[in-house]
Design an enzyme around this catalytic site. Structure first.
Site, PDB file in Angstrom:
ATOM      1  N   HIS A 206       0.842  -1.329   0.001  1.00 37.22           N
ATOM      2  CA  HIS A 206       0.151   0.024   0.033  1.00 37.22           C
ATOM      3  C   HIS A 206       0.826   1.190   0.005  1.00 37.22           C
ATOM      4  O   HIS A 206       0.372   2.502  -0.117  1.00 37.22           O
ATOM      5  CB  HIS A 206      -1.069   0.103   1.163  1.00 37.22           C
ATOM      6  CG  HIS A 206      -0.398  -0.111   2.372  1.00 37.22           C
ATOM      7  ND1 HIS A 206       0.461   0.774   3.109  1.00 37.22           N
ATOM      8  CD2 HIS A 206      -0.333  -1.348   3.376  1.00 37.22           C
ATOM      9  CE1 HIS A 206       0.823   0.346   4.342  1.00 37.22           C
ATOM     10  NE2 HIS A 206       0.377  -0.936   4.437  1.00 37.22           N
ATOM     11  N   HIS A 207       2.205   1.188   0.232  1.00 39.42           N
ATOM     12  CA  HIS A 207       3.111   2.107  -0.038  1.00 39.42           C
ATOM     13  C   HIS A 207       2.629   3.460   0.904  1.00 39.42           C
ATOM     14  O   HIS A 207       2.956   4.481   0.393  1.00 39.42           O
ATOM     15  CB  HIS A 207       3.385   2.651  -1.393  1.00 39.42           C
ATOM     16  CG  HIS A 207       3.452   1.652  -2.312  1.00 39.42           C
ATOM     17  ND1 HIS A 207       4.508   0.716  -2.620  1.00 39.42           N
ATOM     18  CD2 HIS A 207       2.419   1.204  -3.602  1.00 39.42           C
ATOM     19  CE1 HIS A 207       4.407  -0.137  -3.495  1.00 39.42           C
ATOM     20  NE2 HIS A 207       2.996  -0.138  -3.824  1.00 39.42           N
ATOM     21  N   CYS A 208       2.082   3.164   2.094  1.00 40.39           N
ATOM     22  CA  CYS A 208       1.829   4.358   2.884  1.00 40.39           C
ATOM     23  C   CYS A 208       0.806   5.207   2.498  1.00 40.39           C
ATOM     24  O   CYS A 208       0.955   6.258   2.828  1.00 40.39           O
ATOM     25  CB  CYS A 208       2.975   5.002   3.723  1.00 40.39           C
ATOM     26  SG  CYS A 208       4.170   3.903   4.354  1.00 40.39           S
ATOM     27  N   ALA A 209      -0.087   4.625   1.584  1.00 35.46           N
ATOM     28  CA  ALA A 209      -1.112   5.367   1.045  1.00 35.46           C
ATOM     29  C   ALA A 209      -2.452   4.758   1.325  1.00 35.46           C
ATOM     30  O   ALA A 209      -3.270   4.981   0.294  1.00 35.46           O
ATOM     31  CB  ALA A 209      -0.949   5.653  -0.562  1.00 35.46           C
TER      32      ALA A 209
END
Length: 66
Positions: A21-24
């Protein structure tokens, strides 16, 4: 194709990518996706790196029959 499957196949080809989720998480939730696969490029990458990624993505298509 699931992003983690893509990452695993590319990793076996020696191509490093990120999957998740790449911090998103809020954006992903809004877009209705659970994860993505991301390739990052920087000044030290070469045209050969890009060509290897393209070849690796073709391998992903073959393995996952896409």
């Amino acid at each position: 194709a699931h992003p983690h499957d893509i990452g695993e196949i590319l990793g076996r080809e020696g191509i490093c990518v990120r999957a998740g989720h790449h911090c998103a998480q809020p954006l992903m939730r809004k877009l209705g996706v659970h994860a993505t696969t991301r390739a990052s490029f920087a000044v030290h990458n070469s045209l050969t790196d890009v060509e290897r990624l393209i070849d690796g993505l073709q391998r992903v298509r073959e393995v996952l029959q896409l």
